[in-house]
Write an enzyme that holds these catalytic residues in place. Sequence first.
Site, PDB file in Angstrom:
ATOM      1  N   HIS A 110       0.816  -1.186   0.008  1.00  0.00           N
ATOM      2  CA  HIS A 110      -0.068   0.048  -0.038  1.00  0.00           C
ATOM      3  C   HIS A 110       0.871   1.189   0.039  1.00  0.00           C
ATOM      4  O   HIS A 110       0.391   2.295  -0.276  1.00  0.00           O
ATOM      5  CB  HIS A 110      -0.876  -0.001   1.232  1.00  0.00           C
ATOM      6  N   ASP A 159      -0.651  -7.474   1.741  1.00  0.00           N
ATOM      7  CA  ASP A 159       0.076  -6.185   1.525  1.00  0.00           C
ATOM      8  C   ASP A 159       1.615  -6.220   1.749  1.00  0.00           C
ATOM      9  O   ASP A 159       2.337  -5.825   2.734  1.00  0.00           O
ATOM     10  CB  ASP A 159      -0.578  -5.329   2.833  1.00  0.00           C
ATOM     11  N   SER A 255       4.543   2.065   7.915  1.00  0.00           N
ATOM     12  CA  SER A 255       4.126   1.408   7.084  1.00  0.00           C
ATOM     13  C   SER A 255       5.262   0.651   6.485  1.00  0.00           C
ATOM     14  O   SER A 255       6.351   1.381   5.856  1.00  0.00           O
ATOM     15  CB  SER A 255       3.353   1.888   5.885  1.00  0.00           C
ATOM     16  N   GLY A 256       5.290  -0.719   6.202  1.00  0.00           N
ATOM     17  CA  GLY A 256       6.165  -1.490   5.619  1.00  0.00           C
ATOM     18  C   GLY A 256       7.392  -1.941   6.344  1.00  0.00           C
ATOM     19  O   GLY A 256       8.441  -2.672   5.990  1.00  0.00           O
TER      20      GLY A 256
END
Length: 331
Positions: A110, A159, A255-256
Amino acid sequence: RLRSFTCSCWVTLGQSHFFEVSQPHSPHRMFVVGEEGKRRLLAALRLLWIVIKPLVDETTEEERIVGGHDAEVGRWPWQVSLQVHHTNGRYLHVCAGSLIDYDSVLTAAHCIQNRTTPQLWRAVFGLRRLYGDKIHSVNSQVMKIMPHCRYDARSHVNDIALFKLSQFITYNDYIQPICLPSTPLLLSDRNPCYISGWGLTKENGTPSYILQEAEIKVFPHEVCNSYDWYNGQLSRNQLCAGSESGHVDTCLGDSGGPLMCYLPDDDKFYLVGITSFGIGCGRPKLPGIYIHAANYRSWIDSRLLGKTSIVSIPCVLIFSTVVWVTIHLVL
């Protein structure tokens, strides 16, 4: 995002709260502020400070870590800042990632959104402080972006994405890859788990420019999916981790990034999860959600070896724009 003082900032406060006073033989005008005018002026100055303050130290687009503290230099040598080039010539931190090979970074799908051109991105390694820590840092352009072709922006399943770099990264004391588990790990109290990132320090809060770390708990799948937690929304490819009270969590911008756990028998850290999404930040019984890295080992290996399968129907990744009220992507 402001990068210089070349633009103008106009603030409307309302004329009825100001009284103009003329000075003899003076070309200037002076205003006396009433009580309501003072209140509005202070609010405007606070807003102006929020806008201008990032000029001192470059800002991030999207951020996250709640309940953490400053990480020591070199503490998490696989931590990566993934940054996007903007029209003003600067790079801004968008997401985090984990170095897993000389030229490969694992992150969340994402994070990419509509920024699918590799030339827009760069990966920065060896960072502790964003935008200024150049002593141990190394930059690399991105050669190829490989998101999971079945990533679903609504359910957040699959994701995961792999960034291939344009150069090999040389390992040192501050830059090292993290180990990937070949099968799901059986975690116990003997396996401390941590999160790290440059994200918001609380929901609707401010980012930290110093890398943050926090120890968290990985909850059993049945607890995560219980009716007063995520109520069955999570698949077996997703993990939830944090604290039941919500005092430790990932947040916007992490994120990530890695959810990593230590195995004392191996004396190594393993990448257990990839920061994906959450409902708010630091809310009780709503810990952050992570992609279960071990369940994607074959997918990761095939991308590392360049042996992606060829199918008759093209595998198209569609990034849809979703408006969230309380649920947000961890960007």
